[in-house]
Structures are given as C-alpha cells and as structure tokens.
Design an enzyme around this catalytic site. Sequence first.
Site, PDB file in Angstrom:
ATOM      1  CB  CYS A  65      -4.554  -1.190   5.751  1.00  0.00           C
ATOM      2  SG  CYS A  65      -5.626  -0.303   6.921  1.00  0.00           S
ATOM      3  CG  HIS A  74      -2.761  -2.379   9.532  1.00  0.00           C
ATOM      4  ND1 HIS A  74      -2.714  -1.636   8.387  1.00  0.00           N
ATOM      5  CD2 HIS A  74      -2.041  -3.516   9.270  1.00  0.00           C
ATOM      6  CE1 HIS A  74      -1.985  -2.270   7.473  1.00  0.00           C
ATOM      7  NE2 HIS A  74      -1.588  -3.415   7.985  1.00  0.00           N
ATOM      8  CD  GLN A 100      -1.162  -0.091   3.722  1.00  0.00           C
ATOM      9  OE1 GLN A 100      -1.524  -1.222   4.035  1.00  0.00           O
ATOM     10  NE2 GLN A 100      -1.569   1.003   4.358  1.00  0.00           N
ATOM     11  CG  ASN A 108       0.802  -6.157   6.834  1.00  0.00           C
ATOM     12  OD1 ASN A 108      -0.108  -5.417   6.462  1.00  0.00           O
ATOM     13  ND2 ASN A 108       1.601  -5.839   7.832  1.00  0.00           N
TER      14      ASN A 108
END
Length: 447
Positions: free
Chosen positions: A70, A364, A64, A386
């Site tokens: 996110c 997040h 990102q 992630n």
Amino acid sequence: MTMTINQELIQSFKNKYQANPSNHAVENAIAKVGFNQASFNNEVVKAHSFVFSDETKHGKITDQKKSGRCWMFAALNGARVNAMEELNLESFEFSQNYTLFWDKLEKANFFLDAIIETADEPVNSRVVQHLLQSPVEDGGQWDMFTALLKKYGSVPKSVMPETYHSSNTYGMVSLITRRLRAFAKELRAAHQNNASNEELTAMKEDMLYVIYNILVKALGQVPEKFSYSYRDKENNYHRIEDITPQEFFSKYVGWDLEGKISVINAPTEDKPFGRAFTVKYLASVAEGNPITYINAPIEVLKEAAIASIKEGHPVWFGCDVGKMSDRESGIMDKDLYDYEAILTEAPHLNKAERLDYGDSLLTHAMLLVGVDLDANGNPVNWKVENSWGEKSGDKGIFSMSDQWFDEYNYQVTVDKKYLDQKWLEALNQPIIELEPWDPMGSLAEWN
C-alpha cells in the site's frame, strides 16, 4: 485474587442473557450477516455523497492485490500525477513490481547488517526476535520509499509488469524469510567464532546473491535502461529512448524528496508535540535518510493536507484502516457501526490509549485527493484514493469523515512549505528514537 469460571457463574450469565428478549433476534442477525452488517448505521451513508469541494487529479484506480504494498502504491499514485502532466496523459501507472524488487533486496541487506550489529545480544532478546519476525515484510514507510526513489528511480508499469509473486507476495516472502533466518544463525555463529569483518562481509555477499536469485525468478529482471512508447491525450505518438529509471523519475516527476516531511499525530505521553522521532531498525536502503516524523496536533495535519490539496498535490497518509470502515461502500466514519446497539456497552479508549494498549497502529497507506469544506472552510469529508481495485468503494474512491480523520489517521506527508516553521524547528533538536515495535513504525500488511 483469582476467580474461576464454574457452573453457577455460567448459569447466571445464561439467565441474564435470556432475560433480554432482543438478544435472540440480534443473535440470529449476527449469525446470518456478521457483526458489521448487523450493526451498520445507514444514517451515516447519507453524510457521504462522494462530492468534494476541492480535488486534485488522480489516475485510474490501482490494485495491490494480495500484497502489502500500500505504501508503494500510494506514493507512486501521487508521483504519477506529475508524470501525467509532463507526458500529457489522462492516466498513467508506475511499476510497483520494480520498486518491490529493490525494496526486498535492500531489506535483506539491512536485516543481515542488523543481525551482525546485534550478534552479541542473546538470540531470545526482544530486539533480535523482532528482527527475525518479519525481515522482508511488505510493509514500509514514506522515508523508506524516498530512499528507493533516490537510488533506483522508477519505471512505467509496462517496462516491468506484475508477476504472480508481485501480486501474491506471501509465498515469495516466506521463502526469503526462511533463508534469512538461517543466514542469521550462520552469521551469529561465525561472529561467536571470532570471524573478521571481512569474513562476515564475504558471507553476507554470498547470502545476498541467494536473495537476488530468488527475486529475479519471482519478479523478473530489472531494467538498467529502457524505452517507452505512449500516445498522449490528443492521440499523438511519443517514444522516450534509452533512459534510466533514475532519469525517468527526475525528468517526469521531479519531486524534491528532501523537501517533503512526514507529520504524525500520536498524542501519547512518550511523544511530545513539537519533537521529531525516528524508529530503530526501520529502514530498507542502508545509506538512506532515517525515518523521520514530526509529532503535532491533528489540526496541524489537516491544515497542511488542505493546503496541499488546494494547490493540486495529493497527500500520502497512514492510518488504521480496519477501524470503522466498510470496504464495499468505501465509507470511513467513526459512527459507521453501532456495536453497542447489538452487543453490550463498549469500554471507551481515546486515541492515545488505543496506541498505548495495542488497540490501534498504522495499518495502511492511501492518498488524500480531495476534501469537502463547509462554508467556514472546515473539512467535512475527505476524498481518498485507495489501491484495492475498482470493486471497493465508489470505483476505488473512499469517503472519510473528518471525525474519522481525528480518531484513526496518524500520518500525512506533505511539502515542508505547507507546515508552519515552528513545527519544522523540531528538526533542529535531537531526534528521539522509538523502539522497533512502536505503533508508529512500519505500515503493516493489511489487505
């Protein structure tokens, strides 16, 4: 009673500090490497082998970059698993720039509507100041994203690739925010001068064009239809001709968006378990479904996540990622840093108290793509995908201890079939509205 800091008190502190010879050694270590590295607990590393008993598919790790997208990345990373199967691909990536464009435009529209709605409030009221603070922030929530998918669909990344400002959103957001605040002043002034609803709507339309103009220049033109060429796992060539983003999402992802639900674990007195909650003034698409969470004990979140993972479906989740986690190693463990060994004994706040006293909130979103279960079927560690690129963690994969899940994970989104019916009954009761600044609101822009 007021206590002042005087030289006598400072000298007593100094004497107490110097009486402990280890303080100087710790002081030198912290000066060299900082609090986290000086207190890093290497024993914890041994508990994270990055091997998991149950896993879902996932694509190449995404990045990102300097943005707070996110929640978009995590949702699209989950959706692409379906697309990879439908298209017979090893990996695939959706355009996060495409959804960013529509999110910013919809947020601007929602903000201007909210300004008109609250025009009789004093400008220094808490709600108006909240609206003015971050009208088009990068952060968001699961239900906000489903509203975007329903209305606008999705496109492959090659159809609307990244630009400078999609990967570095701060400058663009700042420019849009300044204009929206000025527009808010104009709308409030017009309302005070008895402007009609038609006049306010016309003003708002002109304002939205200004935002649209900025977004096209920063992010590019959004496609109404597109064609997409690719080679599958067997290197066979395919071309999808003249398809809309809505058709692409429906055909190659096919999620039943109404069949998914967010479950939170917020063990505070104001949020009883077994009830559904929403958050005032938290939305992007005005006509979309409101943000909806069911609050439940942490074990309910775990059981639903495990059931989803076992059937091959990644789980979108929201957490407080900055607590007891290490970006480089990709380890998330409540014992990762032994701060008390190098500093002083720390006062303890439990999960509810951290929420109540502003020490924790949603920061997040990521994907649960695996879990390591022990012989009794209990989770030990969780595999996390992630969106910080391959330089973080184990080539972008993080390992979360089950105890970290207990303390710092607040939300999972799963198909309703993975949740016991007694928890779904919450949707049949009146939904409780939370204030816009509640810690269970939008996922903040942490990166």
